[in-house]
Design an enzyme around this catalytic site. Structure first.
Site, mmCIF file in Angstrom:
data_model
loop_
_atom_site.group_PDB
_atom_site.id
_atom_site.type_symbol
_atom_site.label_atom_id
_atom_site.label_comp_id
_atom_site.label_asym_id
_atom_site.label_seq_id
_atom_site.Cartn_x
_atom_site.Cartn_y
_atom_site.Cartn_z
ATOM 1 N N LYS A 157 -10.399 -2.370 7.158
ATOM 2 C CA LYS A 157 -9.271 -2.107 8.083
ATOM 3 C C LYS A 157 -9.604 -1.663 9.386
ATOM 4 O O LYS A 157 -10.505 -0.756 9.536
ATOM 5 C CB LYS A 157 -8.635 -1.030 7.267
ATOM 6 C CG LYS A 157 -7.565 -0.022 8.099
ATOM 7 C CD LYS A 157 -6.958 1.019 7.314
ATOM 8 C CE LYS A 157 -6.097 1.908 7.909
ATOM 9 N NZ LYS A 157 -4.997 2.386 7.222
ATOM 10 N N GLU A 163 0.803 -1.159 0.135
ATOM 11 C CA GLU A 163 0.054 0.138 -0.135
ATOM 12 C C GLU A 163 0.811 1.246 0.006
ATOM 13 O O GLU A 163 1.749 1.472 0.743
ATOM 14 C CB GLU A 163 -0.810 0.000 1.302
ATOM 15 C CG GLU A 163 -1.707 1.290 1.441
ATOM 16 C CD GLU A 163 -2.350 1.342 2.980
ATOM 17 O OE1 GLU A 163 -2.600 0.079 3.408
ATOM 18 O OE2 GLU A 163 -2.564 2.204 3.389
ATOM 19 N N ARG A 183 0.234 10.453 0.547
ATOM 20 C CA ARG A 183 0.551 11.327 1.748
ATOM 21 C C ARG A 183 1.881 12.316 1.511
ATOM 22 O O ARG A 183 2.235 13.167 2.140
ATOM 23 C CB ARG A 183 0.919 10.948 2.953
ATOM 24 C CG ARG A 183 -0.500 10.167 3.526
ATOM 25 C CD ARG A 183 -0.271 9.822 5.052
ATOM 26 N NE ARG A 183 -1.020 8.713 5.305
ATOM 27 C CZ ARG A 183 -0.897 7.843 6.164
ATOM 28 N NH1 ARG A 183 0.358 7.957 7.011
ATOM 29 N NH2 ARG A 183 -1.670 7.054 6.608
HETATM 30 C C1 3PG Z 1 -2.098 4.013 8.296
HETATM 31 O O1 3PG Z 1 -1.610 4.617 7.171
HETATM 32 O O2 3PG Z 1 -2.944 3.148 7.938
HETATM 33 C C2 3PG Z 1 -1.530 4.095 9.494
HETATM 34 O O3 3PG Z 1 -0.818 5.421 9.578
HETATM 35 C C3 3PG Z 1 -0.512 3.060 9.835
HETATM 36 O O4 3PG Z 1 -0.259 3.069 10.949
HETATM 37 P P1 3PG Z 1 1.315 2.435 11.637
HETATM 38 O O5 3PG Z 1 1.995 3.865 11.186
HETATM 39 O O6 3PG Z 1 1.082 2.467 13.099
HETATM 40 O O7 3PG Z 1 1.414 1.598 11.101
#
Ligand code: 3PG
Length: 214
Positions: A136, A49, A53
């Protein structure tokens, strides 16, 4: 369930039938695409994924998709226009932090497999009743982690989850052994800073598959 949703669900199951770890990649420099994809692939991870961002997120999706051996999804989908951009860039699936009717409509209309983000029983009901069964759970750790997932298995036996948010090397296995967990996702496998530093050996070490109960 509409035929579009059935198609979307079966594509997701196909992508994740072998791969239970979904790396979430936030990439600041598109020049790293090939190296990063290859390092993850060495450990059997060829589905990723890429979050929307950074300035170059869409270029990263296009570049990684064009490498040929990878299934690249787009994360942080918030609006219907994010869905259009992701599809145009070549994303094969999408992930969102939450749900809105507009986002779900757009994905269904375009048969774009989406893993919608949920954090409450009501949101699960909204997504499930629309036909989304792979969800999710975000932010999983803050919400109660494995304990919450065990509790959700009662009322939602047909839903399967990608817990995300606060998962790391030490707690991933706790999630992977749960029957309603289809896989775990997170940025810990390839943290943004390590990607920036092109520290492939550290990333390689983190994703070594032998440690995971998959
Ligand atoms: C996301 O993008 O789903 C979250 O920011 C992922 O969370 P993590 O950085 O704690 O893995």
């Amino acid at each position: 369930m509409s035929s579009n949703l059935e198609k979307m669900d079966s594509y997701l199951r196909q992508y994740f039938s072998f791969q239970k770890l979904l790396p979430i990649l936030t990439v600041d420099d598109q020049e790293v695409c090939e190296d990063l994809a290859n390092v993850l692939c060495e450990s059997g991870l060829n589905t990723f994924e890429v979050t929307l961002r950074t300035q170059v997120s869409l270029e990263v999706i296009s570049k990684m998709s064009s490498l040929g051996n990878f299934v690249v999804g787009a994360g942080t989908l918030i609006s219907p226009s994010d869905v259009s951009s992701a599809i145009k860039a070549g994303a094969k699936f999408g992930v969102s932090p939450g749900i809105t009717p507009e986002l779900l409509d757009e994905c269904e209309k375009r048969s774009f497999p989406l893993i919608p983000g949920v954090s409450t029983a009501s949101e699960i009901m909204n997504a499930y009743l629309r036909g989304f069964k792979i969800l999710k759970l975000f932010p999983a750790d803050v919400l109660g982690g494995a304990k919450m997932l065990k509790a959700l298995a009662g009322p939602f036996p047909e839903c399967e989850f990608f817990p995300t948010g606060g998962i790391n090397q030490s707690n991933a296995n706790e999630y992977l052994t749960l029957t309603n967990v289809i896989g775990v996702a997170g940025s810990w496998m390839a943290p943004r800073e390590l990607i920036k530093e092109r520290d492939w050996s550290k990333i390689r070490k983190i994703v070594k598959m032998s440690d995971w109960k998959i």
